[in-house]
Write a protein that holds these residues in place. Structure first.
Motif, PDB file in Angstrom:
ATOM      1  N   LYS A 226      25.134 -59.412  13.747  1.00  0.00           N
ATOM      2  CA  LYS A 226      25.148 -59.995  12.229  1.00  0.00           C
ATOM      3  C   LYS A 226      24.179 -59.372  11.433  1.00  0.00           C
ATOM      4  O   LYS A 226      24.465 -59.048  10.168  1.00  0.00           O
ATOM      5  CB  LYS A 226      24.873 -61.363  12.368  1.00  0.00           C
ATOM      6  CG  LYS A 226      26.090 -62.239  12.727  1.00  0.00           C
ATOM      7  CD  LYS A 226      26.828 -62.996  11.524  1.00  0.00           C
ATOM      8  CE  LYS A 226      28.258 -63.054  11.543  1.00  0.00           C
ATOM      9  NZ  LYS A 226      28.383 -64.049  13.035  1.00  0.00           N
ATOM     10  N   ASP A 227      23.130 -59.069  11.887  1.00  0.00           N
ATOM     11  CA  ASP A 227      21.884 -58.696  10.878  1.00  0.00           C
ATOM     12  C   ASP A 227      22.371 -57.107  10.498  1.00  0.00           C
ATOM     13  O   ASP A 227      22.342 -56.248  11.469  1.00  0.00           O
ATOM     14  CB  ASP A 227      20.586 -58.675  11.615  1.00  0.00           C
ATOM     15  CG  ASP A 227      19.429 -58.343  10.755  1.00  0.00           C
ATOM     16  OD1 ASP A 227      19.490 -58.829   9.686  1.00  0.00           O
ATOM     17  OD2 ASP A 227      18.710 -57.192  11.078  1.00  0.00           O
ATOM     18  N   GLU A 228      22.295 -57.097   9.259  1.00  0.00           N
ATOM     19  CA  GLU A 228      22.790 -55.707   8.925  1.00  0.00           C
ATOM     20  C   GLU A 228      21.908 -54.436   9.231  1.00  0.00           C
ATOM     21  O   GLU A 228      22.367 -53.351   9.729  1.00  0.00           O
ATOM     22  CB  GLU A 228      22.881 -55.642   7.260  1.00  0.00           C
ATOM     23  CG  GLU A 228      23.924 -54.803   6.510  1.00  0.00           C
ATOM     24  CD  GLU A 228      24.005 -54.988   5.120  1.00  0.00           C
ATOM     25  OE1 GLU A 228      23.102 -55.071   4.583  1.00  0.00           O
ATOM     26  OE2 GLU A 228      25.267 -55.193   4.605  1.00  0.00           O
ATOM     27  N   GLU A 229      20.478 -54.478   9.166  1.00  0.00           N
ATOM     28  CA  GLU A 229      19.896 -53.463   9.302  1.00  0.00           C
ATOM     29  C   GLU A 229      19.566 -53.359  10.867  1.00  0.00           C
ATOM     30  O   GLU A 229      19.760 -51.865  11.219  1.00  0.00           O
ATOM     31  CB  GLU A 229      18.457 -53.907   8.638  1.00  0.00           C
ATOM     32  CG  GLU A 229      17.407 -52.659   8.031  1.00  0.00           C
ATOM     33  CD  GLU A 229      16.225 -53.120   7.670  1.00  0.00           C
ATOM     34  OE1 GLU A 229      16.300 -53.912   6.854  1.00  0.00           O
ATOM     35  OE2 GLU A 229      15.181 -52.769   8.246  1.00  0.00           O
ATOM     36  N   LYS A 230      19.605 -54.279  11.609  1.00  0.00           N
ATOM     37  CA  LYS A 230      19.387 -53.998  12.968  1.00  0.00           C
ATOM     38  C   LYS A 230      20.613 -53.212  13.657  1.00  0.00           C
ATOM     39  O   LYS A 230      20.730 -52.374  14.188  1.00  0.00           O
ATOM     40  CB  LYS A 230      19.297 -55.336  13.732  1.00  0.00           C
ATOM     41  CG  LYS A 230      18.383 -55.626  14.814  1.00  0.00           C
ATOM     42  CD  LYS A 230      18.672 -56.963  15.791  1.00  0.00           C
ATOM     43  CE  LYS A 230      17.341 -57.530  16.276  1.00  0.00           C
ATOM     44  NZ  LYS A 230      17.437 -58.940  16.477  1.00  0.00           N
ATOM     45  N   ARG A 231      21.989 -53.966  12.943  1.00  0.00           N
ATOM     46  CA  ARG A 231      23.210 -53.428  13.316  1.00  0.00           C
ATOM     47  C   ARG A 231      23.171 -51.854  13.076  1.00  0.00           C
ATOM     48  O   ARG A 231      23.687 -50.982  13.976  1.00  0.00           O
ATOM     49  CB  ARG A 231      24.392 -54.111  12.807  1.00  0.00           C
ATOM     50  CG  ARG A 231      25.587 -53.529  12.963  1.00  0.00           C
ATOM     51  CD  ARG A 231      26.699 -54.406  12.307  1.00  0.00           C
ATOM     52  NE  ARG A 231      26.574 -54.175  10.920  1.00  0.00           N
ATOM     53  CZ  ARG A 231      27.319 -55.265  10.012  1.00  0.00           C
ATOM     54  NH1 ARG A 231      28.030 -56.053  10.546  1.00  0.00           N
ATOM     55  NH2 ARG A 231      27.027 -54.827   8.767  1.00  0.00           N
TER      56      ARG A 231
END
Lengths: 77, 221
Positions: free
Chosen positions: B132-137
């Protein structure tokens, strides 16, 4: 602009068809009638079908492209 | 439409490929017969896939350096179109093989290596989908992308050439001469590769622009 390019394409494909067709003329002594679509094992029909599908995909892409451009313009405003 | 000229070139080249590819003369060969014309349609799928994955790889590195989410959008868009091209390449290859090699799947080393490569990129999309998390992804996907690209190169260019293969240009042969590419076929083959690649590029840029719009929309909401 759009009309011009589509005209250009149709002209181009007609020229291509004419160019590639000439070699099938000279061979037979039976009267050659104006049924290009049925000559050479009906390969021209396949070309027509492929060209139709391709044209459909390209028209779809152009429309999608325009829709996205519109969305982008609205968003900036 | 932004920057129309290369889209016009793309359509012109592909129109030429479809009409010329079927009607212009090709060398006569046993077994393969007229299906040699598949070279203009099946092979450019793979060339296109490799080029699209390469662009994606460059943007993955760029993302890791810049941290700009737009580079991540570009990276994933190119992967998606590349995966589409690989599926089409695999299907057309199996159709072609069915009538020339006798069966759709003959465990040819290139078929196997390509299947592994495709699975890696499917896994990329699944990996992305699960976060879900944009940056992590974006970060994880970029790193994974670099690794799978580094694996794709030996899988497609080195391993199939070290063993015997049904594909031309393999089993110790140099890549290109064995294609029986005479000058007639080159006249269509090269425009075909460029045309199909440009089509992939067009599709990918549309995807990128949708991602931007989505991103903008979500930030405003």
């Amino acid at each position: 602009m759009k009309l011009k390019t589509s005209l250009l394409f149709s002209l181009l494909s007609i020229i291509m068809l004419l160019l590639t067709h000439t070699n099938s003329w000279a061979q037979q002594d039976v009267p050659e009638m104006a049924d290009a679509m049925r000559s050479n094992g009906k390969i021209f029909v396949v070309v027509l079908v492929l060209a139709t599908i391709f044209a459909g995909i390209i028209i779809y892409l152009i429309r999608l492209d325009k829709k996205i451009t519109n969305l982008e313009k609205n968003n900036i405003r | 439409m932004r920057q129309t000229w290369w889209k016009i070139i793309c359509v012109a080249l592909l129109t030429y490929t479809i009409i010329g590819g079927i009607l212009l003369p090709v060398p006569a060969r046993f077994i393969i017969n007229e299906s040699i014309r598949n070279l203009y349609f099946h092979v450019p799928m793979w060339f296109g896939m490799i080029l699209l994955f390469t662009i994606s790889f460059v943007y993955a590195i760029k993302y890791l350096r810049s941290g700009d989410i737009k580079d991540d959008f570009k990276s994933v868009a190119f992967i998606k179109v590349g995966v589409l091209f690989s599926i089409l390449g695999m299907l057309t290859g199996m159709e072609w093989a069915n009538y020339t090699w006798g069966e759709a799947w003959s465990n040819d080393p290139k078929q196997l290596a390509t299947a592994v490569c495709m699975l890696m990129y499917f896994a990329y999309l699944i990996l992305r989908g699960g976060m879900k998390d944009e940056e992590k992804r974006a970060k994880l996907a970029a790193v994974y992308n670099i690794f799978s690209f580094a694996l794709m190169v030996p899988l497609l260019f080195i391993l199939p050439r070290m063993v015997d293969s049904l594909h031309p240009g393999n089993g110790g042969n140099p890549g290109f001469n064995a294609y029986d590419l005479d000058s007639q076929m080159r006249l269509i083959f090269y425009p075909a590769v460029i045309g199909w690649f440009l089509l992939g590029l067009w599709m990918a840029t549309l995807r990128v622009r949708i991602y931007y719009l989505q991103h903008q929309y979500e930030n405003e909401a």
